[in-house]
Design an enzyme around this catalytic site. Structure first.
Site, short mmCIF file in Angstrom:
data_model
loop_
_atom_site.label_atom_id
_atom_site.label_comp_id
_atom_site.label_asym_id
_atom_site.label_seq_id
_atom_site.Cartn_x
_atom_site.Cartn_y
_atom_site.Cartn_z
N ASN A 116 -34.79 74.08 -46.31
CA ASN A 116 -33.42 74.03 -45.77
C ASN A 116 -33.41 73.82 -44.25
O ASN A 116 -32.67 72.98 -43.73
CB ASN A 116 -32.65 75.29 -46.14
N THR A 161 0.90 39.62 -27.16
CA THR A 161 1.37 40.84 -27.81
C THR A 161 2.05 40.35 -29.08
O THR A 161 2.65 39.26 -29.09
CB THR A 161 2.38 41.63 -26.94
N SER A 283 -19.66 24.48 -45.75
CA SER A 283 -19.12 24.66 -47.10
C SER A 283 -19.90 23.76 -48.03
O SER A 283 -20.32 22.67 -47.66
CB SER A 283 -17.64 24.26 -47.10
N LYS A 289 -16.52 21.41 -42.92
CA LYS A 289 -16.29 22.81 -42.58
C LYS A 289 -17.38 23.45 -41.72
O LYS A 289 -18.56 23.13 -41.84
CB LYS A 289 -16.15 23.65 -43.87
N GLU A 296 -16.67 37.13 -40.02
CA GLU A 296 -15.96 37.65 -41.19
C GLU A 296 -16.72 38.81 -41.83
O GLU A 296 -16.12 39.79 -42.29
CB GLU A 296 -15.75 36.54 -42.22
N TYR A 323 -26.84 76.63 -47.51
CA TYR A 323 -27.23 75.35 -48.09
C TYR A 323 -26.80 75.23 -49.55
O TYR A 323 -26.92 76.16 -50.33
CB TYR A 323 -28.76 75.18 -47.99
N1 ARG Z 1 -34.26 67.33 -50.44
C1 ARG Z 1 -33.45 68.40 -49.99
C2 ARG Z 1 -32.28 67.86 -49.15
O1 ARG Z 1 -32.37 66.78 -48.73
C3 ARG Z 1 -34.23 69.37 -49.17
C4 ARG Z 1 -33.71 70.75 -49.18
C5 ARG Z 1 -33.90 71.37 -50.51
N2 ARG Z 1 -33.59 72.75 -50.48
C6 ARG Z 1 -33.35 73.43 -51.59
N3 ARG Z 1 -33.05 74.67 -51.46
N4 ARG Z 1 -33.41 72.86 -52.77
O2 ARG Z 1 -31.29 68.53 -48.96
#
Ligand code: ARG
Length: 465
Positions: A116, A161, A283, A289, A296, A323
């Protein structure tokens, strides 16, 4: 395709069997997060060195890890890493390859660390590099605009404008407007970078760690200004990616406006620019063209940049701390935005460098539509002491007369103008040409060539050119 029978070697201790093939597929991020490999290895190096300094890891283990990571890096660089979805992500690939290479010391690397804080650190490092790369692209774009603005500081074109001819401006002035936009874009990226530059490493899974780690040391080793303040926030925060994407979206939006102008300018009724061979296409059916495809496509691709911001914002919306696996889906929009914006910047820079500006149609269009009517009104205010509202009215009558006679304002006879308002003298003709009009607009930031040159000089100084 993958070995889904065995329990995962990195986290499968409590698992009797491996995941289903579909689970492996939805869970794996290696297909895209392999782009973080350099950052992942840099983070592991810093972490191992810090653990050794803190006495958590022996010097010998640290040395083995550093050497092993040299090999892993060389292998990935050489395209020799066997990517395997069962190993989920870049973090597990690096660690498991390291274990194959050096054995036990590799298994100590993950002490006081979690994927994490690892992924938050890797991704921040990656976004930081991306900002530097985009900034260089923006500088190149500004340089190209500055060169063309310098060349055309006196070239007269219509200012619009409502896409109606409004007042004459200089082409240099118009191009410098985009230099100003790009300067703000760079400011936004720089601001995002400054705020992002705090190191999450050491937050571990979410709560910090009981090991005597030195977060300031890893932060410094990775070029961060300081460690992040709160471990929960460290692993939950993706503001840095969202700020990057919002700056990217605005930059793209600016590019799309220039792209649109180039498309209009290149069209037959305008003929303000000719597209060089290098940035146009033909084209397959119409041999005559010459299409502005690059412009674009820039105009179109900005949709993806706006979408990337939206995509990540929706991933993050309502996510509880800390997380969640949702956050694995944070990377693709960012990778995609960096690729798209880099390409769009390069294409726009190339077009700006090579466009051929057709000054005659620009000047003719600038003189159309009674574009110097405001100059006539201003003259009445200055020379006749007429209040502006009244001058506006008188000028309106002069425009009506010119329209009826099929003439331009400066082609009206003095007697005709005097019939509109007796205070008009032949000095009026000195302000009715497009050249006189632009030259008179010397207010700060105005379109007069003298002001455009001053703006170019100021921008060059700012850029250190
Ligand atoms: N591959 C995971 C991500 O990109 C990494 C972290 C994973 N952590 C977990 N607790 N599963 O977020």
């Amino acid at each position: 395709m993958t070995d889904s029978k065995a329990a995962n070697q990195l986290w499968g201790g409590r698992f009797g069997a491996g995941p289903s093939a579909i689970m492996t597929e939805i869970n794996a991020s290696i297909g895209f997060d392999k782009r973080l490999w350099k950052q992942d290895i840099a983070g592991s190096r810093a972490h191992a060195a810090m653990l050794a300094k803190a006495g958590v890891l022996s010097a010998a283990d640290n040395a083995a890890i550093q050497q092993g990571l040299d090999t892993v890096a060389a292998e990935i660089e050489a395209g020799q890493m066997a990517w395997n979805p069962a190993l989920e992500d870049i973090h597990m690939h690096v660690e498991s390859r390291l274990a194959e290479l050096i054995g036990e010391p590799a298994k100590r690397l993950h002490t006081a660390r979690s994927r994490n804080d690892q992924v938050a650190t890797d991704f921040k490092l990656w976004v930081r590099d991306a900002i530097d790369q985009i900034d260089a692209g923006l500088v190149a774009f500004q340089r190209a605009l500055l060169a063309r603005a310098d060349e055309h500081a006196e070239t007269v074109m219509p200012g619009f404008t409502h896409l109606q001819v409004a007042q004459p401006v200089t082409l240099g002035h118009h191009l410098m407007a985009y230099v100003a936009m790009a300067a703000r874009d760079r400011g936004r990226f720089a601001d995002a970078r400054r705020r992002a530059n705090e190191c999450p490493l050491g937050a571990a899974a979410l709560a910090g760690t009981s090991f005597p780690i030195d977060r300031a040391m890893t932060a410094a080793a990775l070029g961060f200004d300081r460690p992040t303040a709160n471990s929960l926030d460290s692993v939950s925060d993706r503001d840095f990616a969202l700020e990057f994407l919002s700056a990217a979206a605005l930059t793209g939006l600016h590019l799309s406006r220039l792209a649109e102008e180039i498309i209009i300018w290149a069209s037959q009724p305008y003929k303000f620019v000719s597209l060089p061979d290098a940035f146009s296409t033909g084209s397959s059916i119409m041999p005559q063209k010459r299409n502005p495809d690059a412009a674009e496509l820039v105009r179109a691709k900005v949709g993806r940049l706006l979408g990337a911001f939206q995509s990540l914002a929706v991933v993050m919306k309502g996510l509880p701390l800390a997380y969640s696996k949702d956050m694995q889906d944070d990377k693709e929009p960012v990778f995609h935005a960096v690729d798209t914006l880099g390409l769009c910047l390069a294409a726009m820079t190339g077009m700006v460098e090579t466009l051929v500006f057709n000054t005659a149609p620009m000047r003719a269009a600038a003189a159309s539509g009674f574009s110097t009517a405001t100059d006539l009104a201003d003259w009445l205010v200055r020379a006749g002491g007429v209040p502006f509202r009244e001058a506006h009215h008188i000028t309106g009558r002069a425009v009506k007369l010119a329209e009826e006679k099929g003439l331009m304002l400066h082609e009206l006879a003095l007697d005709d103008l005097k019939a509109v308002d007796a205070r008009i003298t032949d000095d009026i003709y000195s302000v009715l040409t497009v050249e006189a009009s632009v030259a008179s607009r010397t207010s700060h930031g105005g379109t007069a060539p003298s002001q455009v040159r001053a703006a170019i000089a100021a921008a060059r100084q700012e850029l250190g050119l």
